[in-house]
Motif scaffolding. Structure first.
Motif, PDB file in Angstrom:
ATOM      1  N   GLU A   1       0.850  -1.187   0.000  1.00  0.00           N
ATOM      2  CA  GLU A   1       0.000   0.000   0.000  1.00  0.00           C
ATOM      3  C   GLU A   1       0.882   1.232   0.000  1.00  0.00           C
ATOM      4  O   GLU A   1       1.786   1.370   0.812  1.00  0.00           O
ATOM      5  CB  GLU A   1      -0.908   0.003   1.227  1.00  0.00           C
ATOM      6  CG  GLU A   1      -1.962   1.072   1.167  1.00  0.00           C
ATOM      7  CD  GLU A   1      -2.929   0.970   2.324  1.00  0.00           C
ATOM      8  OE1 GLU A   1      -3.267   2.036   2.867  1.00  0.00           O
ATOM      9  OE2 GLU A   1      -3.337  -0.139   2.682  1.00  0.00           O
TER      10      GLU A   1
ATOM     11  N   GLN B   1       1.916   4.845   0.789  1.00  0.00           N
ATOM     12  CA  GLN B   1       1.674   5.877   1.796  1.00  0.00           C
ATOM     13  C   GLN B   1       2.344   7.164   1.325  1.00  0.00           C
ATOM     14  O   GLN B   1       3.563   7.196   1.161  1.00  0.00           O
ATOM     15  CB  GLN B   1       2.257   5.470   3.152  1.00  0.00           C
ATOM     16  CG  GLN B   1       1.491   4.396   3.856  1.00  0.00           C
ATOM     17  CD  GLN B   1       0.127   4.881   4.326  1.00  0.00           C
ATOM     18  OE1 GLN B   1      -0.078   6.053   4.594  1.00  0.00           O
ATOM     19  NE2 GLN B   1      -0.805   3.968   4.421  1.00  0.00           N
TER      20      GLN B   1
ATOM     21  N   LYS C   1       4.014  10.867   1.349  1.00  0.00           N
ATOM     22  CA  LYS C   1       4.872  11.537   2.331  1.00  0.00           C
ATOM     23  C   LYS C   1       4.197  12.788   2.876  1.00  0.00           C
ATOM     24  O   LYS C   1       4.535  13.253   3.954  1.00  0.00           O
ATOM     25  CB  LYS C   1       6.212  11.901   1.696  1.00  0.00           C
ATOM     26  CG  LYS C   1       7.052  10.689   1.368  1.00  0.00           C
ATOM     27  CD  LYS C   1       8.396  11.092   0.829  1.00  0.00           C
ATOM     28  CE  LYS C   1       9.194   9.854   0.495  1.00  0.00           C
ATOM     29  NZ  LYS C   1      10.536  10.171   0.029  1.00  0.00           N
TER      30      LYS C   1
ATOM     31  N   ARG D   1      -9.828  12.151   3.332  1.00  0.00           N
ATOM     32  CA  ARG D   1      -9.460  11.059   4.253  1.00  0.00           C
ATOM     33  C   ARG D   1     -10.187  11.196   5.590  1.00  0.00           C
ATOM     34  O   ARG D   1     -10.618  10.208   6.178  1.00  0.00           O
ATOM     35  CB  ARG D   1      -7.947  11.071   4.456  1.00  0.00           C
ATOM     36  CG  ARG D   1      -7.424   9.997   5.372  1.00  0.00           C
ATOM     37  CD  ARG D   1      -5.915  10.041   5.419  1.00  0.00           C
ATOM     38  NE  ARG D   1      -5.362   9.132   6.389  1.00  0.00           N
ATOM     39  CZ  ARG D   1      -4.372   8.300   6.144  1.00  0.00           C
ATOM     40  NH1 ARG D   1      -3.820   8.250   4.951  1.00  0.00           N
ATOM     41  NH2 ARG D   1      -3.919   7.520   7.097  1.00  0.00           N
TER      42      ARG D   1
ATOM     43  N   ALA E   1       2.853  13.356   6.347  1.00  0.00           N
ATOM     44  CA  ALA E   1       2.144  12.116   6.671  1.00  0.00           C
ATOM     45  C   ALA E   1       2.359  11.739   8.134  1.00  0.00           C
ATOM     46  O   ALA E   1       1.447  11.214   8.785  1.00  0.00           O
ATOM     47  CB  ALA E   1       2.602  10.992   5.756  1.00  0.00           C
ATOM     48  N   GLU E   2       3.546  12.020   8.673  1.00  0.00           N
ATOM     49  CA  GLU E   2       3.817  11.695  10.080  1.00  0.00           C
ATOM     50  C   GLU E   2       2.871  12.449  11.003  1.00  0.00           C
ATOM     51  O   GLU E   2       2.403  11.917  12.002  1.00  0.00           O
ATOM     52  CB  GLU E   2       5.271  12.032  10.453  1.00  0.00           C
ATOM     53  CG  GLU E   2       6.309  11.226   9.709  1.00  0.00           C
ATOM     54  CD  GLU E   2       6.643  11.830   8.350  1.00  0.00           C
ATOM     55  OE1 GLU E   2       6.435  13.048   8.143  1.00  0.00           O
ATOM     56  OE2 GLU E   2       7.086  11.077   7.474  1.00  0.00           O
TER      57      GLU E   2
ATOM     58  N   LEU F   1      -0.635  10.806  10.748  1.00  0.00           N
ATOM     59  CA  LEU F   1      -0.681   9.548  11.492  1.00  0.00           C
ATOM     60  C   LEU F   1      -0.678   9.793  12.995  1.00  0.00           C
ATOM     61  O   LEU F   1      -1.361   9.094  13.742  1.00  0.00           O
ATOM     62  CB  LEU F   1       0.485   8.652  11.079  1.00  0.00           C
ATOM     63  CG  LEU F   1       0.439   8.167   9.627  1.00  0.00           C
ATOM     64  CD1 LEU F   1       1.713   7.409   9.275  1.00  0.00           C
ATOM     65  CD2 LEU F   1      -0.785   7.324   9.364  1.00  0.00           C
TER      66      LEU F   1
END
Length: 85
Positions: free
Chosen positions: A9, A11, A13, A23, A53-54, A57
């Motif tokens: 998958e 992901q 950045k 999302r 993305a960090e 998450l």
């Protein structure tokens, strides 16, 4: 014969406000407001806003699922005894 390759998958950045809004099922304006208030880290690429993305998450890990209501009996109201006058 080799087994088929494992499905990986992708992901990203970083996310654009539009992609992150899709999302999180909210508006892109809300994402931009979170960035403007400093509640969501972001960086700019020219005029474009990008959210790492960090950071996405990290926010998603902190969100707790809603708790199902527990069926408790209603509390009884106890009144102090009245004094006869």
């Amino acid at each position: 014969m080799r087994p088929p390759p494992a499905k990986v998958e992708f992901q990203p950045k970083s996310f654009s406000p539009d992609k992150l809004a899709a999302r999180w099922d909210c508006s892109a304006a809300h994402i931009r407001d979170l960035v403007a208030r400093g509640e969501l880290p972001a960086f700019r690429v020219g005029r474009l806003i990008r959210i790492p993305a960090e950071a996405v998450l990290a926010v998603e890990r902190c969100v707790t699922p809603p708790v199902a209501p527990v069926d408790h009996p209603a509390p009884k109201i106890v009144r102090p005894p009245t004094r006869g006058r």
